[in-house]
Structures are given as C-alpha cells and as structure tokens.
Write a protein that holds these residues in place. Structure first.
Motif, PDB file in Angstrom:
ATOM      1  N   GLY A   1       0.818  -1.196   0.000  1.00 21.70           N
ATOM      2  CA  GLY A   1       0.000   0.000   0.000  1.00 21.70           C
ATOM      3  C   GLY A   1       0.855   1.250   0.000  1.00 21.70           C
ATOM      4  O   GLY A   1       2.065   1.193  -0.220  1.00 21.70           O
ATOM      5  N   LEU A   2       0.200   2.363   0.258  1.00 18.85           N
ATOM      6  CA  LEU A   2       0.861   3.661   0.325  1.00 18.85           C
ATOM      7  C   LEU A   2       1.076   4.026   1.791  1.00 18.85           C
ATOM      8  O   LEU A   2       0.124   3.973   2.584  1.00 18.85           O
ATOM      9  CB  LEU A   2       0.010   4.714  -0.371  1.00 18.85           C
ATOM     10  N   VAL A   3       2.289   4.401   2.138  1.00 15.66           N
ATOM     11  CA  VAL A   3       2.605   4.760   3.513  1.00 15.66           C
ATOM     12  C   VAL A   3       3.574   5.936   3.504  1.00 15.66           C
ATOM     13  O   VAL A   3       4.368   6.092   2.576  1.00 15.66           O
ATOM     14  CB  VAL A   3       3.196   3.542   4.266  1.00 15.66           C
ATOM     15  N   GLN A   4       3.496   6.744   4.533  1.00 19.11           N
ATOM     16  CA  GLN A   4       4.398   7.882   4.640  1.00 19.11           C
ATOM     17  C   GLN A   4       5.774   7.429   5.111  1.00 19.11           C
ATOM     18  O   GLN A   4       5.893   6.391   5.789  1.00 19.11           O
ATOM     19  CB  GLN A   4       3.827   8.904   5.614  1.00 19.11           C
ATOM     20  N   PRO A   5       6.796   8.192   4.801  1.00 21.74           N
ATOM     21  CA  PRO A   5       8.133   7.871   5.316  1.00 21.74           C
ATOM     22  C   PRO A   5       8.096   7.740   6.841  1.00 21.74           C
ATOM     23  O   PRO A   5       7.455   8.549   7.532  1.00 21.74           O
ATOM     24  CB  PRO A   5       8.971   9.061   4.869  1.00 21.74           C
ATOM     25  N   GLY A   6       8.799   6.722   7.334  1.00 23.94           N
ATOM     26  CA  GLY A   6       8.787   6.439   8.759  1.00 23.94           C
ATOM     27  C   GLY A   6       7.695   5.492   9.190  1.00 23.94           C
ATOM     28  O   GLY A   6       7.689   5.029  10.338  1.00 23.94           O
ATOM     29  N   GLY A   7       6.779   5.192   8.295  1.00 25.73           N
ATOM     30  CA  GLY A   7       5.667   4.311   8.613  1.00 25.73           C
ATOM     31  C   GLY A   7       6.028   2.842   8.516  1.00 25.73           C
ATOM     32  O   GLY A   7       7.187   2.486   8.262  1.00 25.73           O
ATOM     33  N   SER A   8       5.006   2.009   8.702  1.00 26.76           N
ATOM     34  CA  SER A   8       5.211   0.553   8.713  1.00 26.76           C
ATOM     35  C   SER A   8       4.174  -0.148   7.844  1.00 26.76           C
ATOM     36  O   SER A   8       3.056   0.348   7.665  1.00 26.76           O
ATOM     37  CB  SER A   8       5.080   0.014  10.146  1.00 26.76           C
ATOM     38  N   LEU A   9       4.567  -1.292   7.332  1.00 23.45           N
ATOM     39  CA  LEU A   9       3.664  -2.197   6.635  1.00 23.45           C
ATOM     40  C   LEU A   9       4.068  -3.620   6.992  1.00 23.45           C
ATOM     41  O   LEU A   9       5.248  -3.885   7.252  1.00 23.45           O
ATOM     42  CB  LEU A   9       3.745  -2.023   5.122  1.00 23.45           C
ATOM     43  N   ASN A  10       3.093  -4.516   6.947  1.00 21.27           N
ATOM     44  CA  ASN A  10       3.383  -5.930   7.178  1.00 21.27           C
ATOM     45  C   ASN A  10       2.893  -6.714   5.962  1.00 21.27           C
ATOM     46  O   ASN A  10       1.692  -6.827   5.723  1.00 21.27           O
ATOM     47  CB  ASN A  10       2.689  -6.436   8.437  1.00 21.27           C
ATOM     48  N   LEU A  11       3.830  -7.210   5.179  1.00 17.38           N
ATOM     49  CA  LEU A  11       3.489  -7.993   3.993  1.00 17.38           C
ATOM     50  C   LEU A  11       3.283  -9.452   4.369  1.00 17.38           C
ATOM     51  O   LEU A  11       3.973  -9.984   5.241  1.00 17.38           O
ATOM     52  CB  LEU A  11       4.583  -7.887   2.943  1.00 17.38           C
ATOM     53  N   SER A  12       2.350 -10.074   3.679  1.00 14.35           N
ATOM     54  CA  SER A  12       2.097 -11.500   3.874  1.00 14.35           C
ATOM     55  C   SER A  12       2.281 -12.238   2.559  1.00 14.35           C
ATOM     56  O   SER A  12       2.003 -11.695   1.491  1.00 14.35           O
ATOM     57  CB  SER A  12       0.670 -11.731   4.371  1.00 14.35           C
ATOM     58  N   CYS A  13       2.709 -13.470   2.665  1.00 13.89           N
ATOM     59  CA  CYS A  13       2.819 -14.357   1.507  1.00 13.89           C
ATOM     60  C   CYS A  13       2.164 -15.671   1.914  1.00 13.89           C
ATOM     61  O   CYS A  13       2.702 -16.392   2.760  1.00 13.89           O
ATOM     62  CB  CYS A  13       4.270 -14.565   1.128  1.00 13.89           C
ATOM     63  N   ALA A  14       1.014 -15.955   1.334  1.00  6.23           N
ATOM     64  CA  ALA A  14       0.255 -17.155   1.682  1.00  6.23           C
ATOM     65  C   ALA A  14       0.492 -18.232   0.636  1.00  6.23           C
ATOM     66  O   ALA A  14       0.414 -17.965  -0.571  1.00  6.23           O
ATOM     67  CB  ALA A  14      -1.227 -16.830   1.763  1.00  6.23           C
ATOM     68  N   ALA A  15       0.774 -19.434   1.099  1.00  5.89           N
ATOM     69  CA  ALA A  15       1.064 -20.547   0.197  1.00  5.89           C
ATOM     70  C   ALA A  15      -0.080 -21.547   0.185  1.00  5.89           C
ATOM     71  O   ALA A  15      -0.709 -21.816   1.206  1.00  5.89           O
ATOM     72  CB  ALA A  15       2.347 -21.239   0.625  1.00  5.89           C
ATOM     73  N   SER A  16      -0.324 -22.103  -0.991  1.00  7.53           N
ATOM     74  CA  SER A  16      -1.273 -23.200  -1.123  1.00  7.53           C
ATOM     75  C   SER A  16      -0.677 -24.227  -2.075  1.00  7.53           C
ATOM     76  O   SER A  16       0.247 -23.924  -2.824  1.00  7.53           O
ATOM     77  CB  SER A  16      -2.622 -22.711  -1.661  1.00  7.53           C
ATOM     78  N   GLY A  17      -1.198 -25.440  -2.020  1.00  7.79           N
ATOM     79  CA  GLY A  17      -0.642 -26.502  -2.848  1.00  7.79           C
ATOM     80  C   GLY A  17       0.146 -27.461  -1.982  1.00  7.79           C
ATOM     81  O   GLY A  17      -0.332 -27.901  -0.947  1.00  7.79           O
ATOM     82  N   SER A  18       1.372 -27.756  -2.392  1.00 11.32           N
ATOM     83  CA  SER A  18       2.192 -28.719  -1.660  1.00 11.32           C
ATOM     84  C   SER A  18       2.812 -28.080  -0.430  1.00 11.32           C
ATOM     85  O   SER A  18       3.791 -27.336  -0.540  1.00 11.32           O
ATOM     86  CB  SER A  18       3.295 -29.277  -2.558  1.00 11.32           C
TER      87      SER A  18
END
Length: 114
Positions: A10-27
């Motif tokens: 997403g869009l965040v200001q300098p000094g801000g935080s984000l938490n990215l996720s990577c979800a797996a499916s399959g094997s």
C-alpha cells in the motif's frame, strides 16, 4: 506445485510501517522444507533480494533493510511475513515472495511517499 499470493502492500508515509504477507497453497511439504525469500523491484531497477528465511527459521537481510525489516514464517498458517518499519522512499517497489528459488507470487506494491 505451490501457489504464492502476496498481500499487505500500500501507500505509507516515510517512517511508517507495513506488514506484507505471503500465503502458500498446494504442496505444503515443499513450503515447509524450503527457504523463502522476499525480493523487490523498483521501476527501472533490477530485482533485489531483501530477506531470506530458512526452513529452520534463520533469517538474513540485505544491508539496506537490516534493523528495519523482519522476516518470519508460520508453518501452521503456511505463510511468510515481512514486517517493514521505518520505511523510506527508496523502499518503494513491488515486493515478491519466492519459494525454493522456483515459485513466485504476483507481487504487491509498496509505495513510500509523503
């Protein structure tokens, strides 16, 4: 086969935080026994390795994000996370997760701007 789906950008200001996720499916066996990496690619630049986490949970980071980003994995949820703090404009890029050097997600856009 494994499918990876990133989210959390997403869009965040300098000094801000984000938490990215990577979800797996399959094997899930492939997911659980392999190293997972987060890469990023900014416009006009080559793809850059940001963080790595081994099957045993050992993390490594690029110097540019060390001390600001934290990679983690949750085997029960078949997911990997990238907590990004103290974000800078130069962190702006599309972030991708990669499993075992073979499987890629579609990417999630991170924009750091005031």
């Amino acid at each position: 086969q494994v499918q990876l789906v990133e989210s959390g950008g997403g869009l965040v200001q300098p000094g801000g935080s984000l938490n990215l996720s990577c979800a797996a499916s399959g094997s899930m066996r492939i997911f659980s026994i392999n190293t997972i990496r987060w890469y990023r690619q900014a416009p006009g630049k080559e793809r850059e390795l940001v963080a790595t986490i081994s099957s045993g949970g050992n993390p490594n980071y690029a110097d540019s994000v060390k001390g600001r980003f934290t990679i983690s994995r949750d085997g029960a949820k078949n997911a990997v996370y990238l907590q990004m703090n103290s974000l800078k404009p130069e962190d702006t890029a599309v972030y991708y997760c990669n499993l075992a050097g073979k499987y890629w997600g579609q990417g999630t856009q991170v924009t750091v701007s005031s």
